[in-house]
Structure formats: structure tokens, C-alpha cells
Scaffold this motif. Structure first.
Motif, mmCIF file in Angstrom:
data_model
loop_
_atom_site.group_PDB
_atom_site.id
_atom_site.type_symbol
_atom_site.label_atom_id
_atom_site.label_comp_id
_atom_site.label_asym_id
_atom_site.label_seq_id
_atom_site.Cartn_x
_atom_site.Cartn_y
_atom_site.Cartn_z
ATOM 1 N N TRP A 182 0.856 -1.184 0.000
ATOM 2 C CA TRP A 182 0.000 0.000 0.000
ATOM 3 C C TRP A 182 0.884 1.223 0.000
ATOM 4 C CZ3 TRP A 182 0.760 3.187 4.147
ATOM 5 C CH2 TRP A 182 1.298 2.596 5.299
ATOM 6 N N GLU A 183 0.297 2.345 -0.343
ATOM 7 C CA GLU A 183 1.059 3.580 -0.481
ATOM 8 C C GLU A 183 0.103 4.759 -0.285
ATOM 9 O OE1 GLU A 183 4.725 4.108 -3.412
ATOM 10 O OE2 GLU A 183 2.842 4.652 -4.401
ATOM 11 N N VAL A 184 0.624 5.822 0.410
ATOM 12 C CA VAL A 184 -0.141 7.042 0.638
ATOM 13 C C VAL A 184 0.555 8.180 -0.087
ATOM 14 C CG1 VAL A 184 -1.071 8.657 2.340
ATOM 15 C CG2 VAL A 184 -0.951 6.211 2.878
ATOM 16 N N LEU A 185 -0.219 8.866 -0.929
ATOM 17 C CA LEU A 185 0.319 9.984 -1.692
ATOM 18 C C LEU A 185 -0.367 11.276 -1.250
ATOM 19 C CD1 LEU A 185 0.270 8.426 -5.304
ATOM 20 C CD2 LEU A 185 2.184 8.499 -3.699
ATOM 21 N N SER A 186 0.421 12.305 -1.238
ATOM 22 C CA SER A 186 -0.104 13.658 -1.072
ATOM 23 C C SER A 186 0.336 14.424 -2.317
ATOM 24 C CB SER A 186 0.449 14.322 0.203
ATOM 25 O OG SER A 186 -0.044 15.660 0.314
ATOM 26 N N GLY A 187 -0.556 14.503 -3.264
ATOM 27 C CA GLY A 187 -0.160 14.975 -4.590
ATOM 28 C C GLY A 187 0.646 13.897 -5.263
ATOM 29 N N THR A 188 1.926 14.197 -5.537
ATOM 30 C CA THR A 188 2.823 13.186 -6.121
ATOM 31 C C THR A 188 3.842 12.699 -5.099
ATOM 32 O OG1 THR A 188 4.282 14.916 -6.934
ATOM 33 C CG2 THR A 188 2.551 14.132 -8.432
ATOM 34 N N GLU A 189 3.782 13.259 -3.875
ATOM 35 C CA GLU A 189 4.754 12.896 -2.847
ATOM 36 C C GLU A 189 4.272 11.673 -2.083
ATOM 37 O OE1 GLU A 189 6.769 14.770 1.197
ATOM 38 O OE2 GLU A 189 5.228 15.868 0.092
ATOM 39 N N VAL A 190 5.174 10.708 -1.895
ATOM 40 C CA VAL A 190 4.864 9.504 -1.123
ATOM 41 C C VAL A 190 4.988 9.847 0.349
ATOM 42 C CG1 VAL A 190 5.501 7.124 -0.641
ATOM 43 C CG2 VAL A 190 5.694 8.007 -2.960
ATOM 44 N N VAL A 191 3.877 9.725 1.054
ATOM 45 C CA VAL A 191 3.858 10.056 2.485
ATOM 46 C C VAL A 191 4.197 8.838 3.329
ATOM 47 C CG1 VAL A 191 2.401 10.892 4.364
ATOM 48 C CG2 VAL A 191 2.183 11.889 2.089
ATOM 49 N N ALA A 192 3.641 7.696 2.961
ATOM 50 C CA ALA A 192 3.892 6.460 3.713
ATOM 51 C C ALA A 192 3.704 5.282 2.757
ATOM 52 C CB ALA A 192 2.942 6.355 4.903
ATOM 53 N N ARG A 193 4.320 4.162 3.122
ATOM 54 C CA ARG A 193 4.224 2.967 2.311
ATOM 55 C C ARG A 193 4.367 1.734 3.180
ATOM 56 N NH1 ARG A 193 8.817 2.540 -1.889
ATOM 57 N NH2 ARG A 193 8.028 4.601 -2.485
ATOM 58 N N SER A 194 3.991 0.592 2.606
ATOM 59 C CA SER A 194 4.065 -0.668 3.346
ATOM 60 C C SER A 194 5.490 -1.158 3.402
ATOM 61 C CB SER A 194 3.168 -1.717 2.686
ATOM 62 O OG SER A 194 3.644 -2.016 1.385
ATOM 63 N N GLY A 195 5.742 -2.034 4.364
ATOM 64 C CA GLY A 195 7.074 -2.588 4.500
ATOM 65 C C GLY A 195 7.450 -3.562 3.403
ATOM 66 N N SER A 196 6.487 -3.970 2.606
ATOM 67 C CA SER A 196 6.801 -4.912 1.517
ATOM 68 C C SER A 196 7.465 -4.228 0.330
ATOM 69 C CB SER A 196 5.518 -5.606 1.056
ATOM 70 O OG SER A 196 4.588 -4.642 0.570
ATOM 71 N N LEU A 197 7.440 -2.880 0.276
ATOM 72 C CA LEU A 197 8.029 -2.143 -0.844
ATOM 73 C C LEU A 197 9.448 -1.723 -0.502
ATOM 74 C CD1 LEU A 197 5.011 0.148 -1.870
ATOM 75 C CD2 LEU A 197 5.882 -1.853 -3.092
ATOM 76 N N ARG A 198 10.310 -1.781 -1.491
ATOM 77 C CA ARG A 198 11.667 -1.279 -1.354
ATOM 78 C C ARG A 198 11.663 0.238 -1.500
ATOM 79 N NH1 ARG A 198 13.404 -5.860 -5.513
ATOM 80 N NH2 ARG A 198 11.931 -4.561 -6.661
ATOM 81 N N PRO A 199 12.719 0.908 -1.060
ATOM 82 C CA PRO A 199 12.717 2.383 -1.116
ATOM 83 C C PRO A 199 12.495 2.941 -2.518
ATOM 84 C CG PRO A 199 14.465 1.610 0.318
ATOM 85 C CD PRO A 199 13.890 0.388 -0.331
ATOM 86 N N ALA A 200 13.002 2.249 -3.517
ATOM 87 C CA ALA A 200 12.869 2.774 -4.880
ATOM 88 C C ALA A 200 11.597 2.308 -5.575
ATOM 89 C CB ALA A 200 14.086 2.359 -5.717
ATOM 90 N N ASP A 201 10.811 1.446 -4.943
ATOM 91 C CA ASP A 201 9.609 0.920 -5.592
ATOM 92 C C ASP A 201 8.472 1.929 -5.541
ATOM 93 O OD1 ASP A 201 10.970 -1.403 -6.019
ATOM 94 O OD2 ASP A 201 10.075 -2.500 -4.322
ATOM 95 N N ARG A 202 7.703 1.962 -6.619
ATOM 96 C CA ARG A 202 6.521 2.812 -6.688
ATOM 97 C C ARG A 202 5.367 1.993 -7.273
ATOM 98 N NH1 ARG A 202 6.807 8.393 -6.653
ATOM 99 N NH2 ARG A 202 4.536 8.145 -6.701
ATOM 100 N N LEU A 203 4.175 2.231 -6.747
ATOM 101 C CA LEU A 203 2.980 1.592 -7.288
ATOM 102 C C LEU A 203 2.473 2.390 -8.477
ATOM 103 C CD1 LEU A 203 1.004 0.602 -4.057
ATOM 104 C CD2 LEU A 203 2.421 -0.846 -5.506
ATOM 105 N N PRO A 204 1.722 1.744 -9.392
ATOM 106 C CA PRO A 204 1.163 2.481 -10.528
ATOM 107 C C PRO A 204 0.234 3.584 -10.035
ATOM 108 C CG PRO A 204 0.970 0.126 -10.862
ATOM 109 C CD PRO A 204 1.398 0.322 -9.446
ATOM 110 N N PRO A 205 0.190 4.710 -10.743
ATOM 111 C CA PRO A 205 -0.680 5.806 -10.310
ATOM 112 C C PRO A 205 -2.145 5.423 -10.448
ATOM 113 C CG PRO A 205 0.209 6.267 -12.483
ATOM 114 C CD PRO A 205 0.903 5.035 -11.981
ATOM 115 N N PRO A 206 -3.003 6.019 -9.632
ATOM 116 C CA PRO A 206 -4.441 5.721 -9.723
ATOM 117 C C PRO A 206 -5.030 6.305 -11.000
ATOM 118 C CG PRO A 206 -4.064 7.525 -8.195
ATOM 119 C CD PRO A 206 -2.696 7.022 -8.589
ATOM 120 N N PRO A 207 -6.160 5.774 -11.458
ATOM 121 C CA PRO A 207 -6.788 6.331 -12.658
ATOM 122 C C PRO A 207 -7.222 7.770 -12.426
ATOM 123 C CG PRO A 207 -8.236 4.769 -11.572
ATOM 124 C CD PRO A 207 -6.908 4.668 -10.886
#
Length: 460
Positions: free
Chosen positions: A92-117
Motif C-alpha cells: 500500500w502507499e499514501v500519496l499527497s499529490g505526487t509525494e509519497v507520504v507512507a508505504r508498506s514494509g513490503s516495498l523497497r525504497p525505490a519501488d513505486r505503485l502504478p498511479p491511480p486512474p
């Protein structure tokens, strides 16, 4: 109109039609059941995964707050399996605009999820928008199933994403579908087998009816047995009525033929004998006319009898009892001469010949043998192909080779001193030919006359 060579050829057999219909119905039902079950399972599993992702989105959204520096932040830890395991694909991932605010521990620092529609209107204050579905590729190129939602946290807009690997849906679904396909295949095979058994059991009355008709045709039974299924009983009743009508017509025709034969043949035979005995026909013209009339009458009576019988397929007469009866009666008639009679006839020989005709043929041949025998008569029978050969032999003087044809002429007696009118052998030959056989005369192994009567065997 469709050309004949392009028309679909349908099976002519009832069994093939019913079996094909049952197989198509079972296969169609099994395939439809498999497709419906697969679609239902997929929707159920998609709902389970989406429900898990939505729960995580709601948990993360509820934990969001505004930090003293005015930025979005989590007020408490929301990590839980499987979102806390690196490489699990659940994230999971929390965005504020395009900035990543928080993410799950399963993601690496450089990993990003696809943007929402894009294209969704902003949510109302303190009222998160329901999660929206989506798909995309994960950090390692794997397919992901996405859920996204926007919510206002104070003056800020937060976007919460949750993702699950598509393999979490397809792998269990594939395993379930493999087992389901195997189960449905076994069920389909069992249903097809049951349908084929049902077709066989359902058509058994028709096969039994076929065997009964064959028995009627072979002469083993006269009518088809009455106990029949309700669907076949009317047909059996009609067939039995037809058999009864044919039997009555046959009996009536035979009576007419017998009356006509008695009314014409006997006077002609007597006339022929008297003309010959009284020398009342010096030029032989009257005798020739009488012989011609006799042959014509015999010919047409034979055709009438054959037509009345309707063939010999329904006639069945056991040979051995007929021979035994004559072999028991004739020695008593010729008791003063002490003639021995030997009989060797198989007990299972049955002829496609009318019983009265067989008695007349055997009676003429055996009576002729007893009449000319010195001390013995022998009657044997054997089966050859589809015919039975009945041999009647005696140890009398026999016939010269040139006299065989004369003996077959109606009214011709080779020994004027012997009793009779000379019609026995010709009658036996004519009856044999009407029954589909024949009569041959020759020298017997006992030294006298040998007569071989050939008649067709009855159907087994």
C-alpha cells in the motif's frame, strides 16, 4: 433447397440418435456448468481480494493525520501481514499529490505503485471516496490488481493505494479449475455411461420384438407374446392381428386349392388310365391332351399353393417325427413281405416345408420303396449348406438309366402289373420344387432305386 450432397447426414439408428442426443446434452450441460462455476469462482475470489485491499485502505485512511509541520503523517502503525513481508506483492502507499507520504514494509525504497486512474472528482470533506479498481504493473513487472481511494485529512488531500499480485487470484483459481474440470469430466463420463445404459435398456423391448418376429418368421412361434410395454403394445397388437388375418387367408386359400385339386386331378388321372387301358386312344391324341391338361392344372395349382403359402420362411416342420411315423406304419401295410426299415435321421433337422406336403412327398417315396424292395428299405438324412437331403433307398430291382425320365412323367407306369396310377414320383418332384428343392433318382447303395429329396432347411 439444399443440394443432397450438402445435407447433414443424420444417424438412421434410433440407438445412435438417442445416444448422440444424450452425449450432446450431457457435454453441453457439463461445459455450461464448468463455465458458470469458473465465472462464479473468479468473481468470488476477486471479491475476497478486493475486500482485503479495501480493508487495508480504510485502515490506512483512518490512521492518517496532519503533523505539526502541516504534512500528512500516520498517527499509528498500520502494518500487518501480508503487507509487511518484503517481496510478497501485497503493498500500500499514501500519496499527497505526487509525494509519497507512507508505504508498506513490503516495498523497497525505490519501488513505486502504478498511479491511480485520473478523472475522479475530489472527495467531500471527512467523507472518503469508495475505492476504485484498476490494474497495472508492479516494480518487478508483475501484474497487480489495484484499489485506490481519495480522502481529505484536514486541508490536505490524500490518495491511498493498495495492490495485490494478480497471481493471488489466478493461481488459486487455476488449481480450483483443474480439480473442477477433472471432477466435471468424471461426472460427464458417468452421465454419458448412464445415458447409454438407459438407451440400451429403453430399446430392449424393440430388440425383443425383433427376436419374436424372427421366431415367428422361422416358425418357432405363431404369434408375438402379449406382455409388452405400453408404447410397444399397440404395435404388437397390430402385428398379431395381421398374422391372424394371414393365417386365416392361408387356410382359406389352401382349402380352395385342395378342393380344386380334388375336383380336377382325380378325374383326369382316371381318364388317362382308362384311355390307356381300354385302347380307346389309338393315335394317342386324347392321351396327349389329357397329359397337357394335367400339367397345366398342376402348374397353376402349384402357383396358387405357393402364393397362398407366401413363401416357406414361416413354415417349420421337424423331419424326424414324420419319417418315424411312416417307418412305423409302412412295415405293417407290407407285413406279408417282411421288409425291414432302417432310419437314420438327425433329430434336430427342421425343414422350411409344409407338413402336409412333406408327408405326401415322404409317403410317395417310402411307399414306392416298400413296394419294390426285396427285404429292406433305408431312409437317411443329412444337412448340406442350407438344405437337407433325404435319401430313400431300397434293395429292389431299381431302374435302368434311361427309365428315370419316364418314371417322372405323370401317369407313366414302368410295370403295368403293379398297382397304382404312376403319379407318386411326379407329385413328389412337383411338391419338392414348389418348396424350393428337388428330387433326383438314381442307383442306391443297396442295389435298388435311390431317391434323394432336397428341401430347404428352416431358419434357426
Amino acid at each position: 433447397m439444399t443440394p443432397p450432397h450438402l445435407r447433414t447426414r443424420r444417424p438412421r439408428s434410433l440407438r445412435a440418435r438417442l445416444a448422440l442426443g444424450a452425449v450432446l446434452l450431457v457435454v453441453g450441460a457439463v461445459v455450461a456448468t464448468g463455465l458458470v462455476d469458473a465465472l462464479t469462482l473468479r468473481r468470488f475470489m476477486e471479491g475476497q481480494i478486493d475486500s482485503r485491499l479495501d480493508t487495508q485502505i480504510n485502515t490506512v485512511t483512518a490512521a492518517l493525520g496532519v503533523a505539526p509541520d502541516g504534512r500528512l503523517a500516520l498517527r499509528h502503525d498500520v502494518e500487518g501481514p501480508p503487507f509487511d513481508r518484503p517481496g510478497s506483492g501485497w503493498s500500500w502507499e499514501v500519496l499527497s499529490g505526487t509525494e509519497v507520504v507512507a508505504r508498506s514494509g513490503s516495498l523497497r525504497p525505490a519501488d513505486r505503485l502504478p498511479p491511480p486512474p485520473d478523472g475522479a472528482p475530489p472527495p467531500a470533506p471527512d467523507r472518503p471516496r469508495p475505492p476504485r479498481p484498476g490494474t497495472g504493473f508492479g516494480p518487478d513487472g508483475e501484474m497487480l490488481r489495484l484499489r485506490s481511494s481519495e480522502a481529505r485529512v484536514g486541508p490536505l488531500l490524500a490518495t491511498v493505494l493498495a495492490a495485490a499480485p494478480l497471481a493471488a487470484l489466478t493461481d488459486p483459481l487455476r488449481d480450483v479449475l483443474v480439480n473442477l474440470t477433472f471432477t466435471l469430466a468424471l461426472l460427464g463420463a458417468a452421465l454419458v455411461g448412464a445415458a447409454l445404459v438407459q438407451v440400451r435398456v429403453g430399446l430392449e423391448p424393440l430388440r425383443r420384438l425383433q427376436r419374436d418376429l424372427a421366431a415367428v418368421r422361422a416358425g418357432r412361434i405363431e404369434r408375438i407374446p402379449r406382455p409388452q410395454p405400453a408404447e410397444v403394445a399397440p404395435l404388437v397388437a397390430e402385428v398379431n392381428a395381421l398374422l391372424d388375418e394371414n393365417a386365416e387367408n392361408l387356410a382359406r386359400a389352401r382349402r380352395h386349392v385342395a378342393n380344386l385339386a380334388h375336383g380336377l386331378k382325380t378325374p383326369l388321372a382316371t381318364l388317362a388310365v382308362k384311355l390307356d387301358a381300354s385302347a380307346g386312344d389309338p393315335d394317342g391324341q386324347l392321351g396327349h391332351l389329357v397329359s397337357l391338361m394335367d400339367r397345366r392344372i398342376r402348374h397353376h395349382l402349384g402357383r396358387a399353393r405357393a402364393a397362398a403359402l407366401g413363401g416357406t420362411s414361416r413354415v417349420r416342420t421337424d423331419l424326424a417325427p414324420r419319417v418315424d411315423d411312416l417307418a412305423a406304419a409302412l412295415p405293417k401295410i407290407y407285413a406279408d413281405r417282411g421288409i425291414a426299415c432302417q432310419v437314420s435321421v438327425p433329430s434336430d433337422l427342421a425343414l422350411a416345408c409344409d407338413a402336409q406336403d412333406l408327408d405326401e412327398m415322404l409317403g410317395n417315396l417310402m411307399d414306392n420303396a416298400f413296394k419294390w424292395a426285396r427285404s429292406g428299405v433305408r431312409v437317411t438324412a443329412r444337412a448340406e449348406d442350407r438344405a437337407a437331403v433325404v435319401a430313400v433307398e431300397d434293395d429292389g430291382p431299381g431302374l435302368p438309366d434311361g427309365a428315370v425320365q419316364e418314371a417322372m412323367r405323370p401317369g407313366r407306369r414302368l410295370d403295368e402289373a403293379s398297382p397304382g396310377h404312376g403319379f407318386g414320383l411326379p407329385i413328389a418332384r412337383e411338391l419338392a420344387e414348389l418348396s424350393g428343392g428337388g428330387l433326383r433318382l438314381g442307383r442306391s447303395g443297396m442295389g435298388g432305386l435311390g431317391a434323394e429329396l432336397t428341401l430347404p432347411l428352416a431358419e434357426s
